[in-house]
Design a protein around this motif. Sequence first.
Motif, PDB file in Angstrom:
ATOM      1  N   ASN A   1       0.828  -1.211   0.000  1.00 19.06           N
ATOM      2  CA  ASN A   1       0.000   0.000   0.000  1.00 19.06           C
ATOM      3  C   ASN A   1       0.865   1.265   0.000  1.00 19.06           C
ATOM      4  O   ASN A   1       0.568   2.241   0.689  1.00 19.06           O
ATOM      5  N   VAL A   2       1.946   1.224  -0.771  1.00 22.28           N
ATOM      6  CA  VAL A   2       2.823   2.377  -0.969  1.00 22.28           C
ATOM      7  C   VAL A   2       2.616   2.866  -2.404  1.00 22.28           C
ATOM      8  O   VAL A   2       2.719   2.075  -3.344  1.00 22.28           O
ATOM      9  N   GLU A   3       2.314   4.140  -2.575  1.00 20.06           N
ATOM     10  CA  GLU A   3       2.049   4.663  -3.916  1.00 20.06           C
ATOM     11  C   GLU A   3       3.344   4.805  -4.709  1.00 20.06           C
ATOM     12  O   GLU A   3       4.269   5.495  -4.276  1.00 20.06           O
ATOM     13  N   PRO A   4       3.440   4.160  -5.880  1.00 24.75           N
ATOM     14  CA  PRO A   4       4.651   4.313  -6.689  1.00 24.75           C
ATOM     15  C   PRO A   4       4.566   5.537  -7.598  1.00 24.75           C
ATOM     16  O   PRO A   4       3.524   5.820  -8.178  1.00 24.75           O
ATOM     17  N   ILE A   5       5.678   6.253  -7.704  1.00 20.45           N
ATOM     18  CA  ILE A   5       5.819   7.329  -8.688  1.00 20.45           C
ATOM     19  C   ILE A   5       7.048   6.981  -9.522  1.00 20.45           C
ATOM     20  O   ILE A   5       8.148   6.820  -8.978  1.00 20.45           O
ATOM     21  N   ILE A   6       6.861   6.812 -10.809  1.00 20.05           N
ATOM     22  CA  ILE A   6       7.938   6.354 -11.685  1.00 20.05           C
ATOM     23  C   ILE A   6       8.745   7.550 -12.178  1.00 20.05           C
ATOM     24  O   ILE A   6       8.193   8.476 -12.781  1.00 20.05           O
ATOM     25  N   CYS A   7      10.041   7.529 -11.899  1.00 22.08           N
ATOM     26  CA  CYS A   7      10.931   8.613 -12.320  1.00 22.08           C
ATOM     27  C   CYS A   7      11.927   8.047 -13.337  1.00 22.08           C
ATOM     28  O   CYS A   7      12.792   7.239 -12.989  1.00 22.08           O
ATOM     29  N   LEU A   8      11.774   8.450 -14.592  1.00 22.47           N
ATOM     30  CA  LEU A   8      12.639   7.944 -15.675  1.00 22.47           C
ATOM     31  C   LEU A   8      13.795   8.910 -15.893  1.00 22.47           C
ATOM     32  O   LEU A   8      13.589  10.092 -16.189  1.00 22.47           O
ATOM     33  N   THR A   9      15.022   8.407 -15.757  1.00 19.75           N
ATOM     34  CA  THR A   9      16.208   9.248 -15.884  1.00 19.75           C
ATOM     35  C   THR A   9      16.938   8.983 -17.207  1.00 19.75           C
ATOM     36  O   THR A   9      16.667   8.005 -17.896  1.00 19.75           O
ATOM     37  N   LYS A  10      17.867   9.875 -17.527  1.00 18.88           N
ATOM     38  CA  LYS A  10      18.732   9.780 -18.713  1.00 18.88           C
ATOM     39  C   LYS A  10      17.944   9.852 -20.026  1.00 18.88           C
ATOM     40  O   LYS A  10      18.340   9.274 -21.044  1.00 18.88           O
ATOM     41  N   ILE A  11      16.822  10.571 -19.986  1.00 14.83           N
ATOM     42  CA  ILE A  11      15.972  10.740 -21.166  1.00 14.83           C
ATOM     43  C   ILE A  11      16.757  11.329 -22.334  1.00 14.83           C
ATOM     44  O   ILE A  11      16.514  11.014 -23.508  1.00 14.83           O
ATOM     45  N   ASP A  12      17.744  12.192 -22.019  1.00 13.79           N
ATOM     46  CA  ASP A  12      18.503  12.885 -23.063  1.00 13.79           C
ATOM     47  C   ASP A  12      19.407  11.952 -23.860  1.00 13.79           C
ATOM     48  O   ASP A  12      19.922  12.335 -24.923  1.00 13.79           O
TER      49      ASP A  12
ATOM     50  N   GLY B   1       9.806   4.368 -29.004  1.00 12.04           N
ATOM     51  CA  GLY B   1       9.558   3.079 -28.365  1.00 12.04           C
ATOM     52  C   GLY B   1       9.232   3.241 -26.888  1.00 12.04           C
ATOM     53  O   GLY B   1       8.325   2.585 -26.357  1.00 12.04           O
ATOM     54  N   LEU B   2       9.961   4.133 -26.217  1.00 10.49           N
ATOM     55  CA  LEU B   2       9.721   4.371 -24.797  1.00 10.49           C
ATOM     56  C   LEU B   2       8.352   5.002 -24.578  1.00 10.49           C
ATOM     57  O   LEU B   2       7.659   4.669 -23.609  1.00 10.49           O
ATOM     58  N   GLN B   3       7.962   5.900 -25.476  1.00 14.04           N
ATOM     59  CA  GLN B   3       6.699   6.613 -25.297  1.00 14.04           C
ATOM     60  C   GLN B   3       5.513   5.664 -25.218  1.00 14.04           C
ATOM     61  O   GLN B   3       4.552   5.917 -24.478  1.00 14.04           O
ATOM     62  N   SER B   4       5.566   4.562 -25.962  1.00 12.95           N
ATOM     63  CA  SER B   4       4.448   3.607 -25.918  1.00 12.95           C
ATOM     64  C   SER B   4       4.320   3.003 -24.518  1.00 12.95           C
ATOM     65  O   SER B   4       3.213   2.798 -24.016  1.00 12.95           O
ATOM     66  N   TYR B   5       5.466   2.733 -23.870  1.00 11.40           N
ATOM     67  CA  TYR B   5       5.431   2.224 -22.502  1.00 11.40           C
ATOM     68  C   TYR B   5       4.927   3.292 -21.530  1.00 11.40           C
ATOM     69  O   TYR B   5       4.137   3.003 -20.628  1.00 11.40           O
ATOM     70  N   ILE B   6       5.399   4.528 -21.718  1.00 13.60           N
ATOM     71  CA  ILE B   6       4.948   5.624 -20.853  1.00 13.60           C
ATOM     72  C   ILE B   6       3.429   5.764 -20.943  1.00 13.60           C
ATOM     73  O   ILE B   6       2.739   5.895 -19.921  1.00 13.60           O
ATOM     74  N   ASP B   7       2.902   5.697 -22.160  1.00 10.43           N
ATOM     75  CA  ASP B   7       1.451   5.801 -22.356  1.00 10.43           C
ATOM     76  C   ASP B   7       0.725   4.657 -21.658  1.00 10.43           C
ATOM     77  O   ASP B   7      -0.333   4.853 -21.052  1.00 10.43           O
ATOM     78  N   ASP B   8       1.296   3.444 -21.730  1.00 13.89           N
ATOM     79  CA  ASP B   8       0.687   2.270 -21.082  1.00 13.89           C
ATOM     80  C   ASP B   8       0.581   2.476 -19.572  1.00 13.89           C
ATOM     81  O   ASP B   8      -0.476   2.255 -18.975  1.00 13.89           O
TER      82      ASP B   8
ATOM     83  N   ALA C   1      -1.861   5.101 -18.532  1.00 11.77           N
ATOM     84  CA  ALA C   1      -3.236   4.611 -18.685  1.00 11.77           C
ATOM     85  C   ALA C   1      -3.639   3.738 -17.500  1.00 11.77           C
ATOM     86  O   ALA C   1      -4.805   3.744 -17.081  1.00 11.77           O
ATOM     87  N   ILE C   2      -2.680   3.008 -16.933  1.00  9.17           N
ATOM     88  CA  ILE C   2      -2.956   2.190 -15.742  1.00  9.17           C
ATOM     89  C   ILE C   2      -3.241   3.091 -14.544  1.00  9.17           C
ATOM     90  O   ILE C   2      -4.021   2.735 -13.661  1.00  9.17           O
ATOM     91  N   GLY C   3      -2.623   4.285 -14.540  1.00  8.52           N
ATOM     92  CA  GLY C   3      -2.861   5.223 -13.451  1.00  8.52           C
ATOM     93  C   GLY C   3      -1.609   5.684 -12.734  1.00  8.52           C
ATOM     94  O   GLY C   3      -1.688   6.392 -11.725  1.00  8.52           O
ATOM     95  N   TYR C   4      -0.428   5.299 -13.237  1.00  7.97           N
ATOM     96  CA  TYR C   4       0.816   5.670 -12.571  1.00  7.97           C
ATOM     97  C   TYR C   4       1.295   7.050 -13.017  1.00  7.97           C
ATOM     98  O   TYR C   4       1.203   7.395 -14.195  1.00  7.97           O
ATOM     99  N   GLU C   5       1.820   7.796 -12.065  1.00 11.58           N
ATOM    100  CA  GLU C   5       2.426   9.098 -12.370  1.00 11.58           C
ATOM    101  C   GLU C   5       3.855   8.866 -12.838  1.00 11.58           C
ATOM    102  O   GLU C   5       4.590   8.070 -12.250  1.00 11.58           O
ATOM    103  N   ILE C   6       4.260   9.571 -13.890  1.00 12.18           N
ATOM    104  CA  ILE C   6       5.596   9.391 -14.463  1.00 12.18           C
ATOM    105  C   ILE C   6       6.292  10.743 -14.592  1.00 12.18           C
ATOM    106  O   ILE C   6       5.711  11.711 -15.098  1.00 12.18           O
ATOM    107  N   ILE C   7       7.529  10.791 -14.116  1.00 10.41           N
ATOM    108  CA  ILE C   7       8.380  11.969 -14.249  1.00 10.41           C
ATOM    109  C   ILE C   7       9.523  11.605 -15.189  1.00 10.41           C
ATOM    110  O   ILE C   7      10.118  10.540 -15.050  1.00 10.41           O
ATOM    111  N   GLU C   8       9.822  12.484 -16.121  1.00  9.95           N
ATOM    112  CA  GLU C   8      10.956  12.262 -17.031  1.00  9.95           C
ATOM    113  C   GLU C   8      12.028  13.306 -16.735  1.00  9.95           C
ATOM    114  O   GLU C   8      11.720  14.494 -16.622  1.00  9.95           O
ATOM    115  N   THR C   9      13.277  12.851 -16.636  1.00 13.51           N
ATOM    116  CA  THR C   9      14.333  13.791 -16.278  1.00 13.51           C
ATOM    117  C   THR C   9      15.680  13.349 -16.854  1.00 13.51           C
ATOM    118  O   THR C   9      15.793  12.294 -17.482  1.00 13.51           O
ATOM    119  N   TYR C  10      16.688  14.193 -16.623  1.00 11.71           N
ATOM    120  CA  TYR C  10      18.047  13.917 -17.096  1.00 11.71           C
ATOM    121  C   TYR C  10      19.018  14.628 -16.161  1.00 11.71           C
ATOM    122  O   TYR C  10      18.601  15.372 -15.255  1.00 11.71           O
TER     123      TYR C  10
END
Length: 293
Positions: free
Chosen positions: A104-115, A124-131, A134-143
């Motif tokens: 019962n811990v809320e996950p927040i996905i932080c994707l690094t090295k986007i650059d 290819g990555l964007q399709s996963y991000i969209d998936d 859609a499930i309901g997870y928050e995603i942060i993209e960074t570098y």
Amino acid sequence: MAEGQIRKALSGYYYVFYNGELVQCRGRGVFRNRGESPLVGDIVDFTKEGDSDGTIMKIHPRTNELVRPPIANIDQALLVFSVKEPDFNTILLDRFLVVLESFNVEPIICLTKIDLLSNEEREGLQSYIDDYKAIGYEIIETYKEDSSLLEVLQPILKGQTSVLAGQSGVGKSTLLNTLLPELQLETGVISQSLGRGKHTTRHVELIEVCDGLLADTPGFSSFDFDTIEKEELTACFPEFSRLSEGCKFRGCLHIKEPKCAVKEGLETGEVKEYRYEHYQQFLQEIIDRKPRY
């Protein structure tokens, strides 16, 4: 008695935050007799003895409790995953997500090295991000030199107790340096607990960051399913959990059962094939697990 929160545990002492200061406390012997142990993050009742010492008398009920790291009452975890060096890995991400959901811990996905991605890799990555969105997870993209990261993280961390999770080399230390640029002592402590301090005692500590609390801990390097039963796995896949209400059989495991709404979702695309394959793999891992005694 006073009520406070354990912010640090070290060498048998518990440091309870109360009225803006830390009170060094010992736990009552009765905790040991009951097989209980106070954890960082616990809300406790304690008695003060003198100006800066005390004894913990009672541990309040926990919303959750993690074993590695030993910490309680966590609201959310920043799951730090690189998209390159090492490459983005959906099965490892799903493993982390499942275990966090089970606690019962809320996950927040932080994707690094986007650059570091090429245009083709980015698509290819964007399709996963969209998936995952859609499930309901928050995603942060960074570098690495992302000047907007702190501004993005501040509202996410505010008022929350957070931990970091992720493999080595994915950018956790870079993220921590962004969060704690002015707190040299705390940054040093974190660097040591991440494995850079040769003679440092590893311990867990909650540090005030962005009007919230962040666990100074090496976080998680891997997750297993020791505490999850096969009947509970569906609830750890949010899209499966939503669809399973339409399954014909209660307790459906979505493998061979007829009229399974999750398998129907697989055919319609509501459930992604790679997520279903990971579910099958995790389910088998739980079934094959040696019984606990």
